[in-house]
Design a protein around this motif. Structure first.
Motif, PDB file in Angstrom:
ATOM      1  N   LYS A 138      16.871 -13.408 -95.127  1.00  0.00           N
ATOM      2  CA  LYS A 138      17.419 -14.509 -95.913  1.00  0.00           C
ATOM      3  C   LYS A 138      16.303 -15.408 -96.451  1.00  0.00           C
ATOM      4  O   LYS A 138      16.339 -15.838 -97.605  1.00  0.00           O
ATOM      5  CB  LYS A 138      18.379 -15.322 -95.036  1.00  0.00           C
ATOM      6  N   GLU A 139      15.305 -15.684 -95.615  1.00  0.00           N
ATOM      7  CA  GLU A 139      14.197 -16.540 -96.040  1.00  0.00           C
ATOM      8  C   GLU A 139      13.327 -15.863 -97.096  1.00  0.00           C
ATOM      9  O   GLU A 139      12.869 -16.500 -98.045  1.00  0.00           O
ATOM     10  CB  GLU A 139      13.345 -16.927 -94.822  1.00  0.00           C
ATOM     11  N   VAL A 140      13.113 -14.567 -96.947  1.00  0.00           N
ATOM     12  CA  VAL A 140      12.344 -13.820 -97.952  1.00  0.00           C
ATOM     13  C   VAL A 140      13.072 -13.879 -99.294  1.00  0.00           C
ATOM     14  O   VAL A 140      12.456 -14.131-100.339  1.00  0.00           O
ATOM     15  CB  VAL A 140      12.125 -12.355 -97.516  1.00  0.00           C
ATOM     16  N   ALA A 141      14.376 -13.654 -99.262  1.00  0.00           N
ATOM     17  CA  ALA A 141      15.175 -13.694-100.493  1.00  0.00           C
ATOM     18  C   ALA A 141      15.070 -15.062-101.155  1.00  0.00           C
ATOM     19  O   ALA A 141      14.849 -15.165-102.369  1.00  0.00           O
ATOM     20  CB  ALA A 141      16.629 -13.346-100.190  1.00  0.00           C
ATOM     21  N   ALA A 142      15.203 -16.119-100.372  1.00  0.00           N
ATOM     22  CA  ALA A 142      15.132 -17.484-100.923  1.00  0.00           C
ATOM     23  C   ALA A 142      13.741 -17.775-101.482  1.00  0.00           C
ATOM     24  O   ALA A 142      13.600 -18.336-102.558  1.00  0.00           O
ATOM     25  CB  ALA A 142      15.493 -18.504 -99.845  1.00  0.00           C
ATOM     26  N   ARG A 143      12.714 -17.372-100.767  1.00  0.00           N
ATOM     27  CA  ARG A 143      11.342 -17.648-101.197  1.00  0.00           C
ATOM     28  C   ARG A 143      11.001 -16.937-102.499  1.00  0.00           C
ATOM     29  O   ARG A 143      10.310 -17.486-103.353  1.00  0.00           O
ATOM     30  CB  ARG A 143      10.361 -17.222-100.106  1.00  0.00           C
ATOM     31  N   LEU A 144      11.504 -15.701-102.659  1.00  0.00           N
ATOM     32  CA  LEU A 144      11.174 -14.913-103.855  1.00  0.00           C
ATOM     33  C   LEU A 144      12.218 -15.039-104.958  1.00  0.00           C
ATOM     34  O   LEU A 144      12.036 -14.479-106.040  1.00  0.00           O
ATOM     35  CB  LEU A 144      10.994 -13.443-103.468  1.00  0.00           C
ATOM     36  N   GLY A 145      13.322 -15.726-104.676  1.00  0.00           N
ATOM     37  CA  GLY A 145      14.360 -15.886-105.686  1.00  0.00           C
ATOM     38  C   GLY A 145      15.090 -14.594-106.003  1.00  0.00           C
ATOM     39  O   GLY A 145      15.433 -14.335-107.160  1.00  0.00           O
ATOM     40  N   ILE A 146      15.305 -13.763-104.983  1.00  0.00           N
ATOM     41  CA  ILE A 146      16.014 -12.494-105.160  1.00  0.00           C
ATOM     42  C   ILE A 146      17.139 -12.432-104.135  1.00  0.00           C
ATOM     43  O   ILE A 146      17.207 -13.247-103.222  1.00  0.00           O
ATOM     44  CB  ILE A 146      15.063 -11.276-104.998  1.00  0.00           C
TER      45      ILE A 146
END
Length: 195
Positions: A138-146
Motif C-alpha cells: 500500500k505504501e509503495v503504491a501511494a509513494r509511486l502514485g500507482i
C-alpha cells in the motif's frame, strides 16, 4: 561398538556442548527451551553428518544453531528483535567463512546487482521499495502514485525476470525489454499489459 559417525560426533561436536549452551542462552529468550534446542541442533548436525561430514565441525555446529534459532523465530513470528539477545553473537563464526565461499557470495551479489540493473525502470523501483526497503504494498503504491495491483504485477514481473537471469536462458527478460510492457504469457503468445 560405536560407529565411526558416533565417534566423530563425540570427538568433534559434543566437546563444544558448554559453548553451545552458552550461545543458546545468550541468543534465545526462553530459558525453558534451551535444552530442547540443544538436542534439536544435535539431531540436525548428526543427520547432516550422516550424509557428509562437515570440514569444519565447530563452525557447522554453530551455523546449525543459528539456523535453528532463525527458524524458531520465524515460526513464532517474532516482531521485535530485542528478545534475541546480543545480535553480535549471531555472527561469531564470520571469520571462519572460507575465501572460496566469500568469493562465491561476492560473485552471486555481483550477478544479482547486474540482473537488478537490467530490470525496466518502474519494475526496478517497485522491487527496490518492496523487497529491499520492505515497504508495504500500500505504501509503495501511494509513494509511486500507482495502484496496489500494479505494485503486485511489477513485483511478480521483477521476480520472474530475476529468476530468468539466474536460472533460465534470459528469454523472459529479453522479451520484456524488447517489447516494453508486452511480455510472453508462458504459452509463446505475447500479451499487452497495461502497467
Amino acid at each position: 561398538m560405536a560407529s565411526p559417525l558416533d565417534i566423530w560426533f563425540t570427538e568433534e561436536i559434543l566437546v563444544h556442548e558448554e559453548a553451545l549452551l552458552r550461545y543458546l542462552q545468550r541468543c534465545w529468550p526462553h530459558r525453558a527451551e534451551i535444552h530442547d534446542l540443544r538436542q534439536e541442533v544435535y539431531v540436525r548436525v548428526y543427520e547432516a553428518a550422516g550424509k557428509a561430514l562437515p570440514t569444519q565441525p565447530k563452525a557447522f555446529l554453530f551455523a546449525s544453531a543459528r539456523h535453528l534459532l532463525a527458524d524458531r523465530a520465524r515460526r513464532a513470528r517474532v516482531v521485535s528483535i530485542e528478545p534475541m539477545g546480543d545480535l553480535d553473537t549471531l555472527n561469531v563464526l564470520i571469520d571462519e567463512v572460507s575465501p572460496e565461499r566469500r568469493l562465491h557470495a561476492h560473485q552471486v551479489l555481483h550477478r544479482l546487482a547486474a540482473a537488478f540493473d537490467r530490470l525496466p525502470p518502474r519494475c526496478r523501483e517497485v522491487m527496490w521499495l518492496r523487497r529491499v526497503e520492505e515497504l508495504p504494498q500500500k505504501e509503495v503504491a501511494a509513494r509511486l502514485g500507482i495502484s496496489e495491483k500494479t505494485v503486485e504485477k511489477q513485483v511478480a514481473k521483477g521476480v520472474r525476470l530475476l529468476a530468468s537471469h539466474f536460472y533460465g536462458n534470459g528469454q523472459a527478460q529479453r522479451a520484456s525489454r524488447a517489447g516494453g510492457p508486452e511480455a510472453e504469457d508462458g504459452t509463446g503468445h505475447r500479451q499487452q499489459h497495461p502497467d
